[in-house]
Scaffold this motif. Sequence first.
Motif, PDB file in Angstrom:
ATOM      1  N   GLY A  90       0.621  -1.473  -0.231  1.00  0.00           N
ATOM      2  CA  GLY A  90      -0.499   0.293   0.147  1.00  0.00           C
ATOM      3  C   GLY A  90       0.332   1.532   0.106  1.00  0.00           C
ATOM      4  N   PRO A  91       2.053   1.147  -0.724  1.00  0.00           N
ATOM      5  CA  PRO A  91       3.068   2.671  -0.520  1.00  0.00           C
ATOM      6  C   PRO A  91       1.103   4.113  -1.494  1.00  0.00           C
ATOM      7  N   ASP A  92       2.113   4.891  -1.305  1.00  0.00           N
ATOM      8  CA  ASP A  92       1.449   6.350  -2.173  1.00  0.00           C
ATOM      9  C   ASP A  92       1.893   6.012  -3.741  1.00  0.00           C
ATOM     10  N   ALA A  93       2.704   5.737  -3.843  1.00  0.00           N
ATOM     11  CA  ALA A  93       2.779   5.593  -5.498  1.00  0.00           C
ATOM     12  C   ALA A  93       3.282   4.290  -5.785  1.00  0.00           C
ATOM     13  N   ALA A  94       3.176   4.159  -7.088  1.00  0.00           N
ATOM     14  CA  ALA A  94       3.468   2.616  -8.118  1.00  0.00           C
ATOM     15  C   ALA A  94       4.742   3.441  -8.876  1.00  0.00           C
ATOM     16  N   ILE A  95       5.983   2.451  -9.272  1.00  0.00           N
ATOM     17  CA  ILE A  95       7.194   2.815  -9.924  1.00  0.00           C
ATOM     18  C   ILE A  95       6.532   1.719 -10.636  1.00  0.00           C
ATOM     19  N   LEU A  96       7.128   2.352 -11.982  1.00  0.00           N
ATOM     20  CA  LEU A  96       7.058   1.333 -13.096  1.00  0.00           C
ATOM     21  C   LEU A  96       8.122   0.291 -13.466  1.00  0.00           C
ATOM     22  N   PHE A  97       7.810  -1.387 -13.318  1.00  0.00           N
ATOM     23  CA  PHE A  97       9.109  -2.080 -13.419  1.00  0.00           C
ATOM     24  C   PHE A  97       9.427  -2.603 -14.623  1.00  0.00           C
ATOM     25  N   SER A  98      10.424  -2.099 -14.402  1.00  0.00           N
ATOM     26  CA  SER A  98      11.436  -2.343 -15.393  1.00  0.00           C
ATOM     27  C   SER A  98      13.379  -2.097 -15.154  1.00  0.00           C
ATOM     28  N   ASP A  99      14.118  -2.768 -15.785  1.00  0.00           N
ATOM     29  CA  ASP A  99      15.487  -2.314 -15.517  1.00  0.00           C
ATOM     30  C   ASP A  99      16.168  -0.996 -16.018  1.00  0.00           C
ATOM     31  N   ILE A 100      17.130  -0.453 -15.690  1.00  0.00           N
ATOM     32  CA  ILE A 100      17.819   0.860 -15.948  1.00  0.00           C
ATOM     33  C   ILE A 100      18.379   0.454 -17.002  1.00  0.00           C
ATOM     34  N   LEU A 101      19.019  -1.039 -17.400  1.00  0.00           N
ATOM     35  CA  LEU A 101      19.956  -1.443 -18.495  1.00  0.00           C
ATOM     36  C   LEU A 101      18.931  -1.745 -20.049  1.00  0.00           C
ATOM     37  N   VAL A 102      17.485  -1.495 -19.655  1.00  0.00           N
ATOM     38  CA  VAL A 102      17.066  -1.875 -20.830  1.00  0.00           C
ATOM     39  C   VAL A 102      17.564  -0.322 -22.066  1.00  0.00           C
ATOM     40  N   VAL A 103      18.001   0.433 -21.351  1.00  0.00           N
ATOM     41  CA  VAL A 103      18.042   1.938 -22.126  1.00  0.00           C
ATOM     42  C   VAL A 103      19.897   1.319 -23.011  1.00  0.00           C
TER      43      VAL A 103
END
Length: 342
Positions: free
Chosen positions: A65-78
């Motif tokens: 139950g946090p107040d924000a969601a962070i998209l599941f991904s990875d920095i290395l897709v860049v």
Amino acid sequence: MLQNDLFLRALNGESVERPPVWMMRQAGRYLPEFRALRDKYDFFTRCRTPELASEITIQPIDIVGPDAAILFSDILVVPQAMNIEVEMKPGVGPWLPNPIRSAKDVEQVIVPDIHEELGYVLDAIKMTKERLNNRVPLIGFAGSPWTILCYAVQGQGSKSFDMAKGFCFSQPEAAHALLQKITDTTIAYLKEKVKAGVNAVQVFDSWGGMLSPTDYQEFSWKYINQIVEALAPLTKVIVFGKGCWFALNEMSKSKAAALGVDWTCSAQNARYLTGGNITLQGNFDPSRLLSPIPEIKKMVTQMINDFGKDKYVVNLGHGILPNIPVAHAKAFIDAVKEYKAK
């Protein structure tokens, strides 16, 4: 309209009844529901399949139950999108079979078409927004150019990133060319994420603390700042540099909406270094979530009192560890929700 916009109000510097809370890596390995998917699908399949990325993003919203969601991904897709091969090796972590070691290698690196190479991330954002149904804001993210360079040159994780540093110091022209390509790609990528629907973005400089303050300015901050300058007119930008307390003063003069702080920097020092007028995020030691629940709750309350309830986002000082009991993660979040200002 968002049902819970506490996170965005805190980034705006507005006065709030309590600070918002989320956790770095909250969509991840400490959740049994995540591990069930991990056992079925390999890492980059999870990143590249919008349905899976979306499901993983929403798991912690439903469970802790946090107040924000962070998209599941990875920095290395860049770097993957930039023609740099990246694998995820069991027991090793990120593995780049052809690390960049010369100016000629840098020439092979491209600034890609975001829709073509990273369209799956944008699809995951749209799907997640739909499934979140305006419950909480969604955060998009990218690694800092320096942190991406660390992996691209070193070829894997490292305690010192000595080869990455050596590359910058012995071949500065090639290093700056690579950093600029990563910066240009990251700006384009984050702009598309905003168009796809994220409500804020975070730049993770996981390895910024490896550099001296002088080298940090040259090889990291000036590139992060380009990203901040490009994105600030479009969305709220959070910058988190692990081990980068020495740069907080400089960072606070930028257009960033908030600055992340790790557990090695006290609330008092962070407020002092940033002049007290920018939203701060952090700085609970992730290992402290192994403390007994009453202790966690006491420490969270103390942390909020130290930072002050306004211009503050409660978070960990780095990503949540895989061995944290879910009940302890929930206690961390609940302690914030139960907070009453004195």
